[in-house]
Design a protein around this motif. Structure first.
Motif, PDB file in Angstrom:
ATOM      1  N   GLY A 226       0.784  -1.220   0.000  1.00 43.46           N
ATOM      2  CA  GLY A 226       0.000   0.000   0.000  1.00 43.46           C
ATOM      3  C   GLY A 226       0.817   1.271   0.000  1.00 43.46           C
ATOM      4  O   GLY A 226       0.290   2.352   0.269  1.00 43.46           O
ATOM      5  N   ASN A 227       2.093   1.171  -0.342  1.00 42.40           N
ATOM      6  CA  ASN A 227       2.968   2.331  -0.338  1.00 42.40           C
ATOM      7  C   ASN A 227       3.851   2.287  -1.579  1.00 42.40           C
ATOM      8  O   ASN A 227       3.910   1.274  -2.274  1.00 42.40           O
ATOM      9  CB  ASN A 227       3.839   2.318   0.930  1.00 42.40           C
ATOM     10  CG  ASN A 227       4.262   3.700   1.369  1.00 42.40           C
ATOM     11  OD1 ASN A 227       4.495   4.577   0.550  1.00 42.40           O
ATOM     12  ND2 ASN A 227       4.366   3.887   2.681  1.00 42.40           N
ATOM     13  N   MET A 228       4.546   3.390  -1.868  1.00 41.81           N
ATOM     14  CA  MET A 228       5.486   3.384  -2.989  1.00 41.81           C
ATOM     15  C   MET A 228       6.667   2.472  -2.690  1.00 41.81           C
ATOM     16  O   MET A 228       6.986   2.190  -1.525  1.00 41.81           O
ATOM     17  CB  MET A 228       5.963   4.806  -3.298  1.00 41.81           C
ATOM     18  CG  MET A 228       6.979   5.373  -2.358  1.00 41.81           C
ATOM     19  SD  MET A 228       7.564   7.014  -2.870  1.00 41.81           S
ATOM     20  CE  MET A 228       6.424   8.068  -1.990  1.00 41.81           C
ATOM     21  N   ALA A 229       7.333   1.996  -3.728  1.00 41.43           N
ATOM     22  CA  ALA A 229       8.470   1.095  -3.579  1.00 41.43           C
ATOM     23  C   ALA A 229       9.671   1.826  -2.983  1.00 41.43           C
ATOM     24  O   ALA A 229       9.867   3.032  -3.188  1.00 41.43           O
ATOM     25  CB  ALA A 229       8.841   0.494  -4.931  1.00 41.43           C
ATOM     26  N   ALA A 230      10.495   1.086  -2.249  1.00 43.28           N
ATOM     27  CA  ALA A 230      11.635   1.654  -1.523  1.00 43.28           C
ATOM     28  C   ALA A 230      12.607   2.428  -2.415  1.00 43.28           C
ATOM     29  O   ALA A 230      13.085   3.498  -2.015  1.00 43.28           O
ATOM     30  CB  ALA A 230      12.366   0.557  -0.764  1.00 43.28           C
TER      31      ALA A 230
END
Length: 207
Positions: free
Chosen positions: A84-88
């Motif tokens: 649920g978040n942008m990639a590292a």
């Protein structure tokens, strides 16, 4: 001395290729307006959160520099979802832009976001919203997709008012359908048109 032509930066990270395909469609929408679409990516990071990739990627888009970001007239940023978040790798790059934040280099420039997920309910909207947060801190003007684009109500895959999205399937084999592709192009075109308007206004004020 003539000023350089304005461009919209398409900044993305793609692990299996779907987000990269979206980036190219966004670029098509930008170039429809006559503006340059400058497509850039970011390197992988290791579990120790440090860059591990070669200085120049062997294929595909080149890595984004701070100057690419500083001098853009607009920004469209894309990432696959990670819980649920942008990639590292993309967050690692954005986390290193504090000098641009301090200088206000991105303030008042239009920005939009896009994502690709393995499942339809795999965090598309939360990923898009998470990507918008640092752009708001930079003072950028967020651009979404209005429901005047009929694809938002007709889609059976991706597509949100927060930005373009794509359902790639659990095996990543589902390609972008016509609705998802059209929304990618529309997002790029919207940012480009706003970039042109704002750039022209800023140039008029300065002159």
């Amino acid at each position: 001395m003539s000023k350089p032509c304005p461009y919209v930066l398409v900044l993305f990270y793609s692990r299996h290729g779907a987000t990269g395909k979206m980036a190219r469609l966004v670029a098509e929408g930008i170039e429809k307006t006559g503006l340059e679409a400058r497509v850039r990516t970011v390197p992988e990071v290791s579990p120790e959160t440090r860059a591990t990739s070669p200085a120049v990627p062997p294929t595909g888009a080149v890595y984004c520099s701070e100057d690419d970001l500083r001098n853009c007239a607009g920004l469209v940023m894309g990432s696959p979802t990670r819980f649920g978040n942008m990639a590292a790798p993309l967050k690692y790059f954005i986390d290193g832009t504090s000098s641009l934040w301090l200088a206000g280099s991105l303030a008042d420039k239009p920005a939009a976001v896009f994502t690709s997920t393995a499942s339809l309910h795999g965090g598309q909207e939360s990923t898009l919203l998470s990507m918008q947060l640092p752009l708001m801190h930079h003072g950028m003007l967020l651009v979404g997709l209005p429901y005047t684009h009929s694809e938002l109500t007709e889609t059976r895959g991706g597509g949100t008012p927060y930005g373009a999205s794509h359902h790639a399937g659990t095996d990543g084999a589902r390609g972008l359908d016509s609705h998802e592709s059209a929304l990618c192009r529309a997002l790029g075109e919207r940012v480009a048109k706003l970039s042109l308007t704002l750039h022209a206004g800023a140039t008029h004020v300065q002159s």
